[in-house]
Design a protein around this motif. Structure first.
Motif, PDB file in Angstrom:
ATOM      1  N   ALA A  27       4.875  10.735   9.763  1.00  0.00           N
ATOM      2  CA  ALA A  27       5.429   9.494  10.169  1.00  0.00           C
ATOM      3  C   ALA A  27       6.115   9.813  11.529  1.00  0.00           C
ATOM      4  CB  ALA A  27       6.600   8.981   9.137  1.00  0.00           C
ATOM      5  N   ALA A  28       6.618  10.981  11.947  1.00  0.00           N
ATOM      6  CA  ALA A  28       7.513  11.303  12.966  1.00  0.00           C
ATOM      7  C   ALA A  28       6.453  11.353  14.263  1.00  0.00           C
ATOM      8  CB  ALA A  28       8.085  12.626  12.850  1.00  0.00           C
ATOM      9  N   ALA A  29       5.151  12.049  13.769  1.00  0.00           N
ATOM     10  CA  ALA A  29       4.020  12.231  14.772  1.00  0.00           C
ATOM     11  C   ALA A  29       3.384  10.940  15.292  1.00  0.00           C
ATOM     12  CB  ALA A  29       3.044  13.086  14.333  1.00  0.00           C
ATOM     13  N   ALA A  30       3.551  10.069  14.283  1.00  0.00           N
ATOM     14  CA  ALA A  30       2.968   8.680  14.514  1.00  0.00           C
ATOM     15  C   ALA A  30       3.717   7.592  14.910  1.00  0.00           C
ATOM     16  CB  ALA A  30       1.825   8.397  13.304  1.00  0.00           C
ATOM     17  N   TYR A  31       4.975   8.025  15.153  1.00  0.00           N
ATOM     18  CA  TYR A  31       6.274   6.958  15.514  1.00  0.00           C
ATOM     19  C   TYR A  31       6.002   5.589  14.477  1.00  0.00           C
ATOM     20  CZ  TYR A  31       5.437   9.694  20.028  1.00  0.00           C
ATOM     21  OH  TYR A  31       5.324  10.711  20.811  1.00  0.00           O
ATOM     22  N   LEU A  32       5.873   6.178  13.189  1.00  0.00           N
ATOM     23  CA  LEU A  32       6.174   5.056  12.348  1.00  0.00           C
ATOM     24  C   LEU A  32       7.022   5.456  11.244  1.00  0.00           C
ATOM     25  CD1 LEU A  32       2.256   4.424  11.646  1.00  0.00           C
ATOM     26  CD2 LEU A  32       3.700   2.848  12.938  1.00  0.00           C
ATOM     27  N   SER A  33       7.539   4.720  10.504  1.00  0.00           N
ATOM     28  CA  SER A  33       8.626   4.914   9.567  1.00  0.00           C
ATOM     29  C   SER A  33       7.842   5.438   8.450  1.00  0.00           C
ATOM     30  CB  SER A  33       9.177   3.466   8.946  1.00  0.00           C
ATOM     31  OG  SER A  33       8.325   2.751   7.937  1.00  0.00           O
ATOM     32  N   VAL A  34       8.523   6.404   7.524  1.00  0.00           N
ATOM     33  CA  VAL A  34       8.112   6.933   6.331  1.00  0.00           C
ATOM     34  C   VAL A  34       7.748   5.869   5.338  1.00  0.00           C
ATOM     35  CG1 VAL A  34       8.684   8.742   4.459  1.00  0.00           C
ATOM     36  CG2 VAL A  34       9.501   9.265   6.705  1.00  0.00           C
ATOM     37  N   ALA A  35       8.452   5.016   5.219  1.00  0.00           N
ATOM     38  CA  ALA A  35       8.025   3.847   4.234  1.00  0.00           C
ATOM     39  C   ALA A  35       6.636   3.104   4.739  1.00  0.00           C
ATOM     40  CB  ALA A  35       9.206   2.694   4.278  1.00  0.00           C
ATOM     41  N   THR A  36       6.375   3.055   5.793  1.00  0.00           N
ATOM     42  CA  THR A  36       5.006   2.513   6.211  1.00  0.00           C
ATOM     43  C   THR A  36       4.003   3.528   5.925  1.00  0.00           C
ATOM     44  OG1 THR A  36       5.877   1.279   8.001  1.00  0.00           O
ATOM     45  CG2 THR A  36       3.553   1.880   8.320  1.00  0.00           C
ATOM     46  N   ILE A  37       4.176   4.906   6.211  1.00  0.00           N
ATOM     47  CA  ILE A  37       3.218   5.894   5.826  1.00  0.00           C
ATOM     48  C   ILE A  37       2.876   5.673   4.118  1.00  0.00           C
ATOM     49  CG2 ILE A  37       2.651   8.321   5.790  1.00  0.00           C
ATOM     50  CD1 ILE A  37       2.189   7.153   8.474  1.00  0.00           C
ATOM     51  N   ARG A  38       4.106   5.766   3.448  1.00  0.00           N
ATOM     52  CA  ARG A  38       3.938   5.826   2.086  1.00  0.00           C
ATOM     53  C   ARG A  38       2.966   4.499   1.703  1.00  0.00           C
ATOM     54  NH1 ARG A  38      10.096   7.571   0.934  1.00  0.00           N
ATOM     55  NH2 ARG A  38       9.829   9.749   1.126  1.00  0.00           N
ATOM     56  N   ALA A  39       3.340   3.260   2.211  1.00  0.00           N
ATOM     57  CA  ALA A  39       2.746   2.121   1.878  1.00  0.00           C
ATOM     58  C   ALA A  39       1.137   2.108   2.155  1.00  0.00           C
ATOM     59  CB  ALA A  39       3.449   0.775   2.313  1.00  0.00           C
ATOM     60  N   ILE A  40       0.903   2.796   3.237  1.00  0.00           N
ATOM     61  CA  ILE A  40      -0.608   2.590   3.725  1.00  0.00           C
ATOM     62  C   ILE A  40      -1.160   3.650   2.847  1.00  0.00           C
ATOM     63  CG2 ILE A  40      -1.958   3.570   5.576  1.00  0.00           C
ATOM     64  CD1 ILE A  40       0.076   2.517   7.554  1.00  0.00           C
ATOM     65  N   GLU A  41      -0.704   4.910   2.570  1.00  0.00           N
ATOM     66  CA  GLU A  41      -1.506   5.844   1.775  1.00  0.00           C
ATOM     67  C   GLU A  41      -1.715   5.375   0.321  1.00  0.00           C
ATOM     68  OE1 GLU A  41       0.063   9.698   2.037  1.00  0.00           O
ATOM     69  OE2 GLU A  41      -0.487  10.098   3.860  1.00  0.00           O
ATOM     70  N   ARG A  42      -0.742   4.675  -0.372  1.00  0.00           N
ATOM     71  CA  ARG A  42      -0.970   4.026  -1.557  1.00  0.00           C
ATOM     72  C   ARG A  42      -1.853   2.734  -1.834  1.00  0.00           C
ATOM     73  NH1 ARG A  42       4.726   3.210  -1.330  1.00  0.00           N
ATOM     74  NH2 ARG A  42       5.201   0.696  -1.444  1.00  0.00           N
ATOM     75  N   GLY A  43      -2.087   2.405  -0.451  1.00  0.00           N
ATOM     76  CA  GLY A  43      -2.994   1.251  -0.489  1.00  0.00           C
ATOM     77  C   GLY A  43      -2.300  -0.180  -0.664  1.00  0.00           C
ATOM     78  N   ALA A  44      -0.945  -0.015  -0.502  1.00  0.00           N
ATOM     79  CA  ALA A  44      -0.182  -1.267  -0.550  1.00  0.00           C
ATOM     80  C   ALA A  44      -0.137  -2.026   0.655  1.00  0.00           C
ATOM     81  CB  ALA A  44       1.199  -1.071  -1.015  1.00  0.00           C
ATOM     82  N   ARG A  45      -0.465  -1.381   1.816  1.00  0.00           N
ATOM     83  CA  ARG A  45      -0.663  -2.333   2.924  1.00  0.00           C
ATOM     84  C   ARG A  45      -1.659  -1.543   3.713  1.00  0.00           C
ATOM     85  NH1 ARG A  45       4.552  -1.586   7.204  1.00  0.00           N
ATOM     86  NH2 ARG A  45       3.696  -2.328   8.824  1.00  0.00           N
ATOM     87  N   ARG A  46      -2.256  -2.638   4.396  1.00  0.00           N
ATOM     88  CA  ARG A  46      -3.555  -2.308   5.449  1.00  0.00           C
ATOM     89  C   ARG A  46      -2.714  -1.680   6.742  1.00  0.00           C
ATOM     90  NH1 ARG A  46      -9.102  -3.292   5.146  1.00  0.00           N
ATOM     91  NH2 ARG A  46     -10.182  -3.118   6.947  1.00  0.00           N
ATOM     92  N   PRO A  47      -3.240  -0.874   7.242  1.00  0.00           N
ATOM     93  CA  PRO A  47      -2.592  -0.497   8.720  1.00  0.00           C
ATOM     94  C   PRO A  47      -3.255  -1.370   9.730  1.00  0.00           C
ATOM     95  CG  PRO A  47      -4.445   1.107   8.144  1.00  0.00           C
ATOM     96  CD  PRO A  47      -4.055   0.258   6.797  1.00  0.00           C
ATOM     97  N   SER A  48      -2.347  -1.871  10.724  1.00  0.00           N
ATOM     98  CA  SER A  48      -2.684  -2.611  11.840  1.00  0.00           C
ATOM     99  C   SER A  48      -3.670  -1.666  12.730  1.00  0.00           C
ATOM    100  CB  SER A  48      -1.632  -3.032  12.617  1.00  0.00           C
ATOM    101  OG  SER A  48      -0.798  -1.910  13.074  1.00  0.00           O
ATOM    102  N   ASP A  49      -4.350  -2.181  13.787  1.00  0.00           N
ATOM    103  CA  ASP A  49      -5.054  -1.236  14.764  1.00  0.00           C
ATOM    104  C   ASP A  49      -4.126  -0.329  15.398  1.00  0.00           C
ATOM    105  OD1 ASP A  49      -7.407  -2.947  14.279  1.00  0.00           O
ATOM    106  OD2 ASP A  49      -7.601  -3.881  16.165  1.00  0.00           O
TER     107      ASP A  49
END
Length: 392
Positions: A27-49
């Motif tokens: 999350a730190a390296a990608a400039y995203l929140s930890v919550a966003t990374i967690r949601a993307i990895e478990r498939g609850a959220r599709r990452p934007s471009d």
């Protein structure tokens, strides 16, 4: 059929674990929140471009490794270029937009600069119009010390936007952004910023093939530059000498290149490696430029590049764009030195470090095309790299 979010999330998680990164570190390296990374990895959220590309950059892979067929960055950059152009069309005319708080603007400019150094051109391009519009509004609305501060922020915003324009071949827009940077630097009354603008201006001469004029401009900037009494002023002069050495190399003037390299080396030894007024400088950056000079001078000088890298490679704390540029230029030298396997490996390292920068670098594309022509056409790894970079 488009891939499901959980498939993309699984690939990201697998790559992350292979790199031995925690979700917090990614999350730190990608400039995203930890919550966003967690949601993307478990498939609850599709990452934007944008999220997909920043995650890919943090993992050292191309976005297409996470989502097959992804081509988002180029599309977003090119879509943003007209709006960037429009935002600076009347930069000397006070805009109608309201002045943003300077603290908020400074935070946004600093964030965009970090994206530039990390070669995240999609994020740079999409943020640039708003950033430039806000910086221009702040500059025209402020006065006194605040006006000079706003001018510094405007110069940084212009430089950041230029990174996307130049890398994606919009050289006319790049030249206009550099003119804006130079104008803002003069308004800021900051010799360090003016030296930085002279450093960036070299892109215009590279694009035009006007290396002799570029060398004259850099040497004039050195003569008119700040006195080397502080780490910032030492770095500003050292960066100009680094750039001048590369331009002299493009001219085939090895004597001038060596003079400027010696000056850069001497100044680099006086300061720690770091980011000074938006430019990386220090002993490690000078070493990288030694390789750049050797490659600029041509195939007869590849031994100089190999001497530099005999027991040294760029440390991981250098900006991604600079490190990937080193491996791209080393690959060119290795190709000339008939070290084709090494050249292939160097390009793969460059791709892992900064995929977007590598993909848009003309020397990387040229080296891959040459390697594929000289080596077996059925080499799957090389063919895959060539297809990815657009060499076939």
């Amino acid at each position: 059929m488009s891939e499901q979010p959980h498939q993309i999330g699984q690939r990201i998680a697998t790559r992350r674990r292979a790199r031995r990164l925690t979700q917090t570190q990614l999350a730190a390296a990608a400039y995203l929140s930890v919550a966003t990374i967690r949601a993307i990895e478990r498939g609850a959220r599709r990452p934007s471009d944008m999220a997909l590309e920043t995650i890919a950059a943090a993992l050292g892979v191309d976005p297409s490794a996470l989502l097959e067929g992804h081509v988002g960055t180029e599309r977003r950059v090119r879509a943003a270029l007209p709006e960037i152009s429009s935002s600076i069309a009347g930069y000397d005319i006070p805009p109608d937009s309201p002045m943003p708080p300077l603290g908020q603007l400074a935070t946004a400019v600093t964030g965009a600069e970090s994206w530039r150094l990390a070669a995240q051109y999609g994020r740079v391009a999409q943020s640039a119009p708003t950033l430039l519009t806000g910086a221009l509004a702040a500059f025209h609305a402020a006065d006194g010390r605040e006006r000079r501060y706003a001018a510094r922020l405007l110069a940084s915003a212009a430089r950041t936007a230029d990174a996307a324009a130049y890398k994606y071949g919009a050289h006319d827009l790049s030249a206009r952004l550099i003119d804006l940077m130079r104008w803002a630097s003069a308004q800021a009354d900051d010799p360090l910023l003016e030296a930085s603008a002279s450093y960036v201006r070299t892109e215009t001469f590279f694009a035009a093939g006007a290396h002799r004029t570029g060398l004259k401009a850099l040497e004039l900037a050195v003569d008119q530059g700040p006195v080397a009494t502080t780490p910032q002023s030492i770095a500003a002069l050292g960066a100009l000498h680094m750039r001048a050495a590369v331009v002299a190399g493009r001219l085939g003037d090895s004597d001038a290149a060596d003079v400027h390299l010696d000056e850069a080396r001497s100044l680099g030894d006086q300061v720690p490696e770091g980011i000074y007024v938006g430019t990386a400088f220090g002993p490690e950056s000078v070493r990288i430029h030694e390789v750049s000079v050797a490659v600029s001078l041509g195939g007869d000088h590849v031994g100089r590049a190999f001497d530099v890298v005999h027991e040294w490679t760029p440390p991981k704390d250098l900006p991604a764009e600079r490190r990937s540029g080193f491996w791209i230029e080393l690959a060119r030298a290795q190709l000339w030195g008939n070290r084709r396997e090494d050249a292939h490996e160097s390009l793969k390292v460059a791709r892992r470090i900064a995929p977007l920068h590598t993909r848009e670098h003309p020397w990387a594309r040229e080296t891959v095309a040459t390697l594929r022509r000289l080596r077996r056409a059925d080499d799957e790894s090389l063919t895959s790299l060539a297809e990815w970079i657009g060499a076939i």
